[in-house]
Structure formats: C-alpha cells, structure tokens
Design a protein around this motif. Structure first.
Motif, PDB file in Angstrom:
ATOM      1  N   CYS A 183       0.865  -1.174   0.000  1.00  0.00           N
ATOM      2  CA  CYS A 183       0.000   0.000   0.000  1.00  0.00           C
ATOM      3  C   CYS A 183       0.907   1.231   0.000  1.00  0.00           C
ATOM      4  O   CYS A 183       1.672   1.438   0.944  1.00  0.00           O
ATOM      5  CB  CYS A 183      -0.914  -0.009   1.219  1.00  0.00           C
ATOM      6  N   PHE A 184       0.840   2.018  -1.057  1.00  0.00           N
ATOM      7  CA  PHE A 184       1.666   3.209  -1.193  1.00  0.00           C
ATOM      8  C   PHE A 184       0.795   4.419  -0.886  1.00  0.00           C
ATOM      9  O   PHE A 184      -0.251   4.629  -1.509  1.00  0.00           O
ATOM     10  CB  PHE A 184       2.213   3.284  -2.617  1.00  0.00           C
ATOM     11  N   LEU A 185       1.212   5.237   0.113  1.00  0.00           N
ATOM     12  CA  LEU A 185       0.390   6.360   0.557  1.00  0.00           C
ATOM     13  C   LEU A 185       1.163   7.663   0.451  1.00  0.00           C
ATOM     14  O   LEU A 185       2.388   7.696   0.636  1.00  0.00           O
ATOM     15  CB  LEU A 185      -0.076   6.173   2.004  1.00  0.00           C
ATOM     16  N   ASP A 186       0.417   8.720   0.182  1.00  0.00           N
ATOM     17  CA  ASP A 186       1.007  10.060   0.079  1.00  0.00           C
ATOM     18  C   ASP A 186       0.166  11.020   0.929  1.00  0.00           C
ATOM     19  O   ASP A 186      -1.071  10.995   0.862  1.00  0.00           O
ATOM     20  CB  ASP A 186       1.014  10.520  -1.385  1.00  0.00           C
ATOM     21  N   ILE A 187       0.839  11.827   1.760  1.00  0.00           N
ATOM     22  CA  ILE A 187       0.121  12.831   2.550  1.00  0.00           C
ATOM     23  C   ILE A 187      -0.264  13.992   1.642  1.00  0.00           C
ATOM     24  O   ILE A 187       0.602  14.582   0.981  1.00  0.00           O
ATOM     25  CB  ILE A 187       0.989  13.327   3.716  1.00  0.00           C
ATOM     26  N   ASP A 188      -1.515  14.321   1.619  1.00  0.00           N
ATOM     27  CA  ASP A 188      -1.991  15.385   0.728  1.00  0.00           C
ATOM     28  C   ASP A 188      -1.615  16.764   1.280  1.00  0.00           C
ATOM     29  O   ASP A 188      -1.683  17.015   2.486  1.00  0.00           O
ATOM     30  CB  ASP A 188      -3.515  15.295   0.559  1.00  0.00           C
ATOM     31  N   HIS A 189      -1.208  17.643   0.360  1.00  0.00           N
ATOM     32  CA  HIS A 189      -1.021  19.077   0.631  1.00  0.00           C
ATOM     33  C   HIS A 189       0.066  19.371   1.684  1.00  0.00           C
ATOM     34  O   HIS A 189      -0.005  20.387   2.371  1.00  0.00           O
ATOM     35  CB  HIS A 189      -2.342  19.724   1.088  1.00  0.00           C
ATOM     36  N   LEU A 190       1.077  18.495   1.790  1.00  0.00           N
ATOM     37  CA  LEU A 190       2.140  18.759   2.771  1.00  0.00           C
ATOM     38  C   LEU A 190       2.917  20.021   2.413  1.00  0.00           C
ATOM     39  O   LEU A 190       3.269  20.821   3.295  1.00  0.00           O
ATOM     40  CB  LEU A 190       3.089  17.559   2.866  1.00  0.00           C
ATOM     41  N   ASP A 228       6.745  13.050   1.749  1.00  0.00           N
ATOM     42  CA  ASP A 228       5.384  12.804   2.233  1.00  0.00           C
ATOM     43  C   ASP A 228       4.870  11.426   1.854  1.00  0.00           C
ATOM     44  O   ASP A 228       3.664  11.165   1.920  1.00  0.00           O
ATOM     45  CB  ASP A 228       4.438  13.873   1.664  1.00  0.00           C
ATOM     46  N   GLU A 229       5.759  10.504   1.470  1.00  0.00           N
ATOM     47  CA  GLU A 229       5.346   9.194   0.965  1.00  0.00           C
ATOM     48  C   GLU A 229       5.644   8.084   1.982  1.00  0.00           C
ATOM     49  O   GLU A 229       6.706   8.051   2.601  1.00  0.00           O
ATOM     50  CB  GLU A 229       6.063   8.875  -0.344  1.00  0.00           C
ATOM     51  N   PHE A 230       4.675   7.161   2.097  1.00  0.00           N
ATOM     52  CA  PHE A 230       4.799   6.018   2.993  1.00  0.00           C
ATOM     53  C   PHE A 230       4.494   4.736   2.235  1.00  0.00           C
ATOM     54  O   PHE A 230       3.684   4.735   1.294  1.00  0.00           O
ATOM     55  CB  PHE A 230       3.842   6.139   4.176  1.00  0.00           C
ATOM     56  N   SER A 265      -3.711   9.993   0.116  1.00  0.00           N
ATOM     57  CA  SER A 265      -4.017   9.360  -1.159  1.00  0.00           C
ATOM     58  C   SER A 265      -3.225   8.059  -1.192  1.00  0.00           C
ATOM     59  O   SER A 265      -2.104   8.000  -0.678  1.00  0.00           O
ATOM     60  CB  SER A 265      -3.594  10.250  -2.328  1.00  0.00           C
ATOM     61  N   TYR A 266      -3.804   7.006  -1.774  1.00  0.00           N
ATOM     62  CA  TYR A 266      -3.108   5.720  -1.718  1.00  0.00           C
ATOM     63  C   TYR A 266      -3.309   4.933  -2.991  1.00  0.00           C
ATOM     64  O   TYR A 266      -4.265   5.135  -3.755  1.00  0.00           O
ATOM     65  CB  TYR A 266      -3.585   4.901  -0.513  1.00  0.00           C
ATOM     66  N   GLY A 267      -2.371   4.006  -3.199  1.00  0.00           N
ATOM     67  CA  GLY A 267      -2.454   3.047  -4.297  1.00  0.00           C
ATOM     68  C   GLY A 267      -2.048   1.678  -3.789  1.00  0.00           C
ATOM     69  O   GLY A 267      -1.081   1.551  -3.029  1.00  0.00           O
ATOM     70  N   ILE A 268      -2.782   0.651  -4.199  1.00  0.00           N
ATOM     71  CA  ILE A 268      -2.567  -0.699  -3.681  1.00  0.00           C
ATOM     72  C   ILE A 268      -2.272  -1.648  -4.836  1.00  0.00           C
ATOM     73  O   ILE A 268      -2.949  -1.623  -5.865  1.00  0.00           O
ATOM     74  CB  ILE A 268      -3.799  -1.192  -2.901  1.00  0.00           C
TER      75      ILE A 268
END
Length: 299
Positions: A183-190, A228-230, A265-268
């Motif tokens: 699961c790739f996640l990004d914090i919005d508007h950092l 901002d990516e996890f 926001s995420y992508g799986i």
C-alpha cells in the motif's frame, strides 16, 4: 601451638620423658620453645614468599570463605587446648607420644586443606564475579549493537521504518513464495502546509500521519519512503483487505484537530505466487494508482 605439639611429641619419643613436670624441668624444654618460635617465623616467611598474594587478597575480601578458614583454625586450636589439658596430668608413654605426633600431623593437614579450600573458593568466586561482569558488558555491547542496527532502519522524524528497511523487506518478500500486498500512501497538501504554517507544523502533520498508519496497519511494517510518501507491506493479505485498512487510515486522518484538512491518497498492488512483477514495477504501479486516487479525489 600445633608446631609445639609436633616437636614435643618427637622430644618425648626421643628422650623417653615420663611426665609433663619432667618435660618442663628439662633444659631442652627452653630449646624446644626457641625452636618452635624459630620454625614459626620461618613458616610465616615461607608462607608470605610462596603464597599468591592476589589469592590472599581475594580471600580477605570474601567474608564467607574467610570466616570458614578462621573458624577451622579456631576449632583446631580449641582441640589442641583440650588435648593439652587432658594430657597435662598423665604419664607419657611411647604410645602417647606417637598419638600426639600423628594428631599434630593430621591437624597440619586439616589446616592446610581448609585454608587451600577457602583460597580456591575465593579465587573461583572472583573469576565468577569477573565472568558475570564480562557477560553483563557483553550483553550491553550486544544491546548497543542491536540499537545501532535498529537505528539504521528507523526514520528519525516519525519513528517508523525508513526507505532502506522498506526496500530490503520488499526484496525479501519477492524472494518468498507467499503472496503479499503493498500500500503506497502520500500525505496530501504537505507542501502547502509547510508554506503556510511552517515546517514545524509540516513535521507535526507527518508524525501524526505516521502514528495513524501504525495504529491502523498494526503488525505490518510502515515505512517512510521520503518526503510525504509512505509504504506499508502486508504479507499474506489480499488487495481487498488492504483497501479496507487504507480507507480506515483515511477516515482517521479526518479526525486530526488541524485547521487544514489532513488526508491520504493511496495506491494498492498485490503480488501473487507467480511473481509476475519485479520491485520497480510494483512500486511504479502503486505510485500510479496513488496519483490516480489523488486526481479522482481532487476532481
């Protein structure tokens, strides 16, 4: 006292002394006492010269063994005192002299054995104490090494795993036969938060987001890939299960008490046993799906 007993018994056997009074009246008695003192002095000199002083120091520090040695000596002296009293008024015979001689030899052996035992036990306990100290230092060194190794894989700001850990973990998952999901996640508007509220608030945003991910994806490694990516790695987890967890993380982000609207926001992407995708392809596809999700949310 034992030296005196030994020499006295030899004197009695050699000169056929019949009683204590006769023994003490003989001029050789004073010679005997002088000989006893001389032998005692020589014994002490030899003891100091040939005895390991470090062992004696360990014995003096070990109260238990020192008590054992001194108690043994006191018991021997007490026995000698009682023996001298009991034979003081009796006539001396060759058998009596032989008994006193054997007794003195045995008492010398008893004293030597108890003393050597106390010294050896003190040395052994000294080695044991050093061994325990070394074990403690070694364990502390191992602990320091483990902490250093852990710090290599920990993100300093958020406290979650870092990119290095994520890449190595993902590589190991690819080498195994079991399926997994990323699961790739990004914090919005950092960037906007940093520009408007400062980097301190941006760091608070990052730390809060990491805490939410660790709470939602409990038991799975959460990795900060940078900025901002996890990335979250989910072994033996289906895409549907990962999707449900990601939605929960997004819902929890909305509850943060910030003046702006925090969100993910995420992508799986899932990988089966057939291993149709490599590491780069998995990350690229997850990134593309994440940006598609972000675009859909902003639209």
């Amino acid at each position: 006292m034992n030296i005196k007993l030994l020499l006295s018994s030899l004197y009695i056997m050699a000169f056929e002394v019949k009683s204590v009074q006769e023994f003490e009246d003989d001029f050789r008695y004073n010679i005997l006492l002088t000989t006893v003192l001389l032998l005692l002095f020589l014994f002490l000199e030899a003891f100091e010269k040939f005895t390991d002083q470090r062992s004696i120091q360990l014995l003096l520090k070990n109260r238990g063994q020192l008590l054992f040695a001194t108690s043994s000596m006191q018991l021997i002296n007490l026995y000698l005192l009682l023996l001298s009293i009991s034979y003081n008024g009796q006539a001396y015979t060759s058998l009596t002299a032989l008994f006193l001689f054997c007794t003195s030899v045995l008492l010398f052996g008893a004293f030597y054995t108890s003393f050597r035992h106390a010294v050896k036990m003190s040395v052994m306990m000294g080695y044991q104490a050093k061994s325990l100290s070394l074990e403690h230092k070694l364990e502390q060194s191992y602990q320091n090494i483990r902490e250093l190794q852990d710090s290599v894989f920990i993100d300093a700001l958020t406290g979650v795993h870092n990119r290095k850990y994520g890449m190595e973990k993902l590589e190991r998952l690819l080498e195994e036969a079991a399926p997994f999901t990323v699961c790739f996640l990004d914090i919005d508007h950092l960037k906007q938060v940093n520009d408007k509220y400062g980097h301190g608030e941006g760091d608070r945003y990052l730390v809060s987001a990491a805490d939410i991910l660790e709470g939602v994806f409990r038991g799975f490694p959460v990795c900060r890939m940078g900025g901002d990516e996890f990335l979250v790695l989910l072994p033996d987890t289906t895409e549907e299960q990962a999707e449900k967890l990601a939605r929960n993380a997004c819902e929890n982000m909305k509850s943060l008490p910030f003046s702006y609207a925090p969100s993910f926001s995420y992508g799986i992407v899932s990988q089966g046993q057939e291993r149709e995708k490599g590491m780069a392809a998995i990350l690229q596809e997850a990134d593309q799906r994440m940006y598609a999700y972000k675009k859909a949310q902003s639209g």
